[in-house]
Design a protein around this motif. Structure first.
Motif, PDB file in Angstrom:
ATOM      1  N   ALA A  12      48.449-131.545  42.064  1.00 18.12           N
ATOM      2  CA  ALA A  12      47.107-131.801  42.791  1.00 18.12           C
ATOM      3  C   ALA A  12      46.201-132.543  41.767  1.00 18.12           C
ATOM      4  CB  ALA A  12      46.776-130.392  42.868  1.00 18.12           C
ATOM      5  N   VAL A  48      46.735-136.459  42.388  1.00 18.21           N
ATOM      6  CA  VAL A  48      46.251-136.733  43.432  1.00 18.21           C
ATOM      7  C   VAL A  48      44.707-136.940  43.618  1.00 18.21           C
ATOM      8  CG1 VAL A  48      45.847-136.359  46.384  1.00 18.21           C
ATOM      9  CG2 VAL A  48      48.069-135.792  45.053  1.00 18.21           C
ATOM     10  N   SER A  68      44.206-131.032  48.142  1.00 16.14           N
ATOM     11  CA  SER A  68      44.601-131.051  46.406  1.00 16.14           C
ATOM     12  C   SER A  68      43.613-130.155  45.614  1.00 16.14           C
ATOM     13  CB  SER A  68      44.692-132.133  46.033  1.00 16.14           C
ATOM     14  OG  SER A  68      45.784-133.156  46.533  1.00 16.14           O
ATOM     15  N   LYS A 101      44.561-126.601  46.042  1.00 14.87           N
ATOM     16  CA  LYS A 101      45.903-126.138  45.516  1.00 14.87           C
ATOM     17  C   LYS A 101      45.718-125.986  43.861  1.00 14.87           C
ATOM     18  CE  LYS A 101      48.958-128.488  48.883  1.00 14.87           C
ATOM     19  NZ  LYS A 101      49.803-129.636  49.114  1.00 14.87           N
ATOM     20  N   TYR A 102      44.778-126.987  43.726  1.00 11.90           N
ATOM     21  CA  TYR A 102      44.575-126.992  42.055  1.00 11.90           C
ATOM     22  C   TYR A 102      43.820-125.681  41.842  1.00 11.90           C
ATOM     23  CZ  TYR A 102      42.799-128.548  37.478  1.00 11.90           C
ATOM     24  OH  TYR A 102      42.394-128.315  36.260  1.00 11.90           O
TER      25      TYR A 102
END
Length: 95
Positions: free
Chosen positions: A11, A14, A31, A34-35
């Motif tokens: 992530a 990205v 992202s 998700k991170y």
């Protein structure tokens, strides 16, 4: 633990690429989610001391370094935007 760190690293890559290409942080919204989900899971493991504590601590430290890099990139992007504004304003006043 390794799965969460792998998700966070992917992530982050990205997010970093998005910013490097001149886009806004919001363009990497999925992202970012998700991170920070992976970061929360790692922080929880560090706090509870479950699993491999050393591995969790090292993963948390890696995330701290990534966040510092992200802050630097965001500040750099913000300052670049401000310099463009200051450069273009005098041109508008003359014209």
């Amino acid at each position: 633990m390794l799965a969460e760190l792998a998700i966070a690293n992917a992530a982050f890559a990205v997010i970093k690429t998005t910013l490097a290409n001149g886009k806004q942080i919001a363009d990497a919204g999925a992202s970012l989610g998700k991170y920070f989900s992976a970061e929360k899971a790692i922080a929880k493991q560090v706090a509870t001391g479950s699993g491999n504590v050393l591995e969790a601590f090292q993963a948390k430290e890696a995330l701290v370094r990534q966040e510092e890099e992200l802050k630097f990139m965001l500040n750099k992007q913000r300052l670049h935007g401000l310099s463009l504004i200051h450069i273009s304003e005098p041109t508008r006043r003359r014209g």
